[in-house]
Design an enzyme around this catalytic site. Structure first.
Site: not given
Ligand SMILES: NC(=O)c1ccc[n+]([C@@H]2O[C@H](COP(=O)([O-])OP(=O)(O)OC[C@H]3O[C@@H](n4cnc5c(N)ncnc54)[C@H](OP(=O)(O)O)[C@@H]3O)[C@@H](O)[C@H]2O)c1
Length: 231
Positions: A133, A149
Site C-alpha cells: 500500500s 496497517y
Molecule cells: N482498495 C484499496 O484502496 C487498496 C489500497 C492499497 C492497498 N490495497 C491492498 O490490496 C489488497 C486487496 O485489497 P482490497 O481492497 O481488494 O481488500 P478487500 O476487498 O478487503 O479484500 C481483502 C481480501 O483479503 C482476504 N483476507 C483477509 N484476511 C484473510 C485471511 N486471514 N486469510 C485469507 N484471506 C484473507 C479477504 O477474504 P476473506 O474475508 O474471504 O478471507 C478478501 O478476499 C490488500 O492487500 C490491500 O491492503 C488496497
C-alpha cells in the site's frame, strides 16, 4: 504452457478481479481466502482454470492443504500474488495488542511463511508479488487511523527487498506493488464515502499483467501504483 498462479484474498475486491483476469488469459489459477462460498462461485465460472482452496492464511496448518494439492497434482507455481490484506481503522491511541498482531499476521507474517512453505513448489524464474500500500511506501502521505496497517505494509515492502536478494540464487524474483486508492470494501472502511479513481477490475488487470511479466524487468523493487492522495 499456461502459467500457474496462486492468489490470496481472491474472494472479493482486487484479488477477485485479478483471478478472473488471469483465468481469461488462460492461466491456471489457485484462489485462496476464508469465504468458501464466494471462492466456489468464482471457481465455478472457470471450471478448468480456477481451483478454490478456502483457508485462513494466518493459520500455518492451512498452508499444508496447498502443499498437498500441489504435490498431488504435480503442479508447480509460476507466481504467487500475496494480495490478502487486513486494515483495522482505529486511532493509534486505541490500537490494542490484538489489533497490531492481526494486521501484522495477515499483511506480513502470513505472506512470509506461505512463501517459505511453497518454495519447493515454485518454478525457476517464478514471481512472488506482494500487494502493498502507499501507506507502507517510504515518504508517502500518512493518515490517522491507518498506523497499524501502514506499519504492517511497510514491513511487507522491506520483506520484498530482502527476498529479492535472498531468493535470487533460486531464480525467484520478488516485487511489491504499493497501491493507491481502489474502490473496494477496504477503501470504504479506510476512507468512508471516498470515490477512488481506479476500479478493482482495472487494478486486477494491472496486477495480473505485472505478475506475468514484471519480473523480467524488476526484482526486489517496491513500486508505487497511485494516481492521487489519499495514497
Ligand atoms: N482498495 C484499496 O484502496 C487498496 C489500497 C492499497 C492497498 N490495497 C491492498 O490490496 C489488497 C486487496 O485489497 P482490497 O481492497 O481488494 O481488500 P478487500 O476487498 O478487503 O479484500 C481483502 C481480501 O483479503 C482476504 N483476507 C483477509 N484476511 C484473510 C485471511 N486471514 N486469510 C485469507 N484471506 C484473507 C479477504 O477474504 P476473506 O474475508 O474471504 O478471507 C478478501 O478476499 C490488500 O492487500 C490491500 O491492503 C488496497
Amino acid at each position: 504452457m499456461s502459467k500457474q498462479i496462486l492468489i490470496t484474498g481472491a474472494s472479493r475486491g482486487i484479488g477477485y478481479e485479478t483471478a478472473k483476469y488471469l483465468a481469461e488469459q488462460g492461466c491456471k489459477v489457485i484462489i485462496a481466502a476464508r469465504s468458501e462460498e464466494k471462492l466456489k462461485e468464482l471457481a465455478d465460472q472457470y471450471p478448468n482454470l480456477i481451483t478454490a482452496i478456502s483457508m485462513d492464511i494466518t493459520d500455518e496448518e492451512n498452508h499444508q492443504e496447498l502443499v498437498d494439492y500441489l504435490h498431488q497434482t504435480e503442479r508447480k507455481l509460476d507466481g504467487i500474488i500475496h494480495n490478502a490484506g487486513l486494515l483495522i481503522n482505529k486511532p493509534f491511541k486505541e490500537l490494542t495488542k490484538n489489533d497490531w498482531q492481526q494486521q501484522l499476521d495477515v499483511n506480513v507474517t502470513a505472506p512470509s511463511l506461505l512463501t517459505k512453505n511453497l518454495l519447493p513448489y515454485l518454478n525457476n524464474k517464478s514471481h512472488v508479488l506482494n500487494i502493498g500500500s502507499m501507506g507502507g511506501f517510504q515518504g508517502s502521505a500518512k493518515f490517522p487511523g491507518l498506523t497499524g496497517y501502514s506499519v504492517a505494509k511497510g514491513g511487507l515492502s522491506i520483506l520484498t527487498e530482502c527476498l529479492g536478494t535472498e531468493l535470487a540464487d533460486e531464480q525467484i524474483s520478488c516485487n511489491c506493488l504499493c497501491l493507491g486508492a481502489v474502490q473496494t470494501e477496504m477503501l470504504e472502511n479506510a476512507f468512508p464515502g471516498m470515490e477512488a479513481p481506479v476500479d478493482p477490475e482495472s487494478m486486477g488487470k494491472y496486477v495480473g499483467d505485472f505478475v506475468l511479466t514484471g519480473h523480467q524487468f524488476y526484482n526486489g523493487k517496491v513500486l508505487p501504483v497511485s494516481l492521487m492522495d489519499p495514497s
